[in-house]
Design an enzyme around this catalytic site. Sequence first.
Site, mmCIF file in Angstrom:
data_model
loop_
_atom_site.group_PDB
_atom_site.id
_atom_site.type_symbol
_atom_site.label_atom_id
_atom_site.label_comp_id
_atom_site.label_asym_id
_atom_site.label_seq_id
_atom_site.Cartn_x
_atom_site.Cartn_y
_atom_site.Cartn_z
ATOM 1 N N ASP A 44 0.820 -1.214 0.000
ATOM 2 C CA ASP A 44 0.000 0.000 0.000
ATOM 3 C C ASP A 44 0.860 1.274 0.000
ATOM 4 O O ASP A 44 1.779 1.399 0.822
ATOM 5 C CB ASP A 44 -0.870 -0.043 1.266
ATOM 6 C CG ASP A 44 -1.955 0.995 1.276
ATOM 7 O OD1 ASP A 44 -2.839 0.931 0.411
ATOM 8 O OD2 ASP A 44 -1.911 1.881 2.161
ATOM 9 N N GLU A 71 14.520 -13.996 -0.102
ATOM 10 C CA GLU A 71 14.838 -15.153 0.749
ATOM 11 C C GLU A 71 13.766 -16.232 0.616
ATOM 12 O O GLU A 71 14.016 -17.404 0.826
ATOM 13 C CB GLU A 71 14.888 -14.736 2.227
ATOM 14 C CG GLU A 71 16.128 -13.993 2.646
ATOM 15 C CD GLU A 71 15.986 -13.525 4.092
ATOM 16 O OE1 GLU A 71 15.395 -14.252 4.930
ATOM 17 O OE2 GLU A 71 16.441 -12.399 4.381
HETATM 18 C C1 NOJ Z 1 -4.421 3.035 -0.807
HETATM 19 C C2 NOJ Z 1 -5.519 2.037 -0.681
HETATM 20 O O1 NOJ Z 1 -5.775 1.441 -1.923
HETATM 21 C C3 NOJ Z 1 -6.703 2.781 -0.113
HETATM 22 O O2 NOJ Z 1 -7.861 1.977 -0.119
HETATM 23 C C4 NOJ Z 1 -6.366 3.243 1.269
HETATM 24 O O3 NOJ Z 1 -7.435 4.014 1.767
HETATM 25 C C5 NOJ Z 1 -5.099 4.065 1.278
HETATM 26 N N1 NOJ Z 1 -4.055 3.513 0.500
HETATM 27 C C6 NOJ Z 1 -4.581 4.249 2.686
HETATM 28 O O4 NOJ Z 1 -4.054 3.055 3.179
#
Ligand code: NOJ
Length: 487
Positions: A182, A226
């Site tokens: 993310d 790894e």
């Molecule tokens: C990107 C994710 O796809 C989204 O759903 C989220 O709200 C934000 N990052 C924050 O983690």
Amino acid sequence: MYQVYPRSFCDTTGNGVGDLDGLRTHLDHLVWLGVDAVWLSPICRSPMADFGYDVSAYDEVDPLFGTLDDLDALVAEAHAAGLRVLLDWVPNHTSIEHPWFAERPDFYVWVDGDPGTPPNRWIEAFGDGPAWAWDEGRGRWYLHLFLAEQPDLDWTNPAVVEAMHGTLRFWLDRGVDGFRMDVVHCIGKGHDLPELLPEQEAKPVVAIDVPHTHTLLQGIRRVLDEYGAGSVGEVYLLDTAKVATYYGTPEAPELHLSFNFPGLWAPWNAAVWRARIDEVEQHLTGPGRWPTWVLSNHDVPRHRTRYGSEARARAGAVLLATLRGTPFLFAGEELGLEDAVVPPERAVDPGGRDGCRAPLPWTPASGHGWAGGAEAWLPWPPDAAARSAGSQRADEGSILWFYKRLLAARRGSPALRSGAFTWLPSDPEVLAYERTSGSDRRVVLVNQGPAAAQVGLEGAWQVELATDGTSGPEALEVDAAVVLRPS
Ligand code: NOJ
């Protein structure tokens, strides 16, 4: 790659929220469809301020979704069915309820100052407030690129690096095959927090692009290597040249794959798509720089809704699966789902993204194959009965069967899977390209308007796949797309 938003996939407990067993019991759908791997949006323990993208324990499954045993069973069954499993890893921030926030303040980004004046003009991603919250107890500001309930981790602290590597190892030791990472381009920001340019609208999430992140990604890659595990990073920079740098180099590799969202934001317009594809062909080539394509995910309206018709949704799918790169499907796009209409009293997402997260209908019956009991957490998408997987399995003309044929065409063709990409001369309203690998050659025509496709092809060609099911040359004249192979 097939993205599952677990809350919306299938509920087996009757609480109105999808769960791991809901996915396990429908793995046969994924196998039938012909995908290789599944990515699960976050399943770790979370207070759900951002529906799991606010993790309070990286080594626990949230009870809403099930248990660690359920996850182990899911991974084992997926592997037995030939599917790989990727989890969503949230490295930029935790939940404010993560014990680290109370016990290890040094894990987060703090700035001293006065309570009336945030340290800079950075704006949080979901609103127009500052990306800073004042902590009364500590008398300092902390950074949150997203909600105030999602404080940003400070990856300049080696203890954070070690702890976060540990969270990867925890899941890799259990046998998962990799991670979707993310907003991973943001992790290296550290304490150098420059003001943004006016055109960046002071939203750091779409602007942070610092060298330290690359060093951190090299370290993360060593952990993955790894285990022979893979990664796809969410690099939310709407600039393909910059995105390309997050793959690293052959000597210092970083991400295996990166999202590249200019295509996700492109309107259904041939000239715009031509430009997006050209950028990818220019920047995402060479060793280790394999592109990805995404039309729908849990953060934006579905492409069926954005493009306005099923014919276009199908034509978009042809692009997705025949351009050079790995296609990412968002669960439900194979059903041609539109976004749900969510009345204000049922809206739950702070980012206004409820519509695309509507529950998946499995059967035409009321309840659509969910356990029943509590009402589903969001309204059903339009035409849920007719759009259900069960209804469409019974109709070989459905978009569901179309996706299956599309993925089979891709799987059966080295050219479509990994061949070189070349444009063919065509009418400007037509995207016409060929993919070649050795003696295998495929031609793709995507007609974005009512104009007929006039593409001068030499030799005899057979329609391999047409979005409207036609099998003759008339398929070249529909507002849709075809894949041709030499006959
Ligand atoms: C990107 C994710 O796809 C989204 O759903 C989220 O709200 C934000 N990052 C924050 O983690």
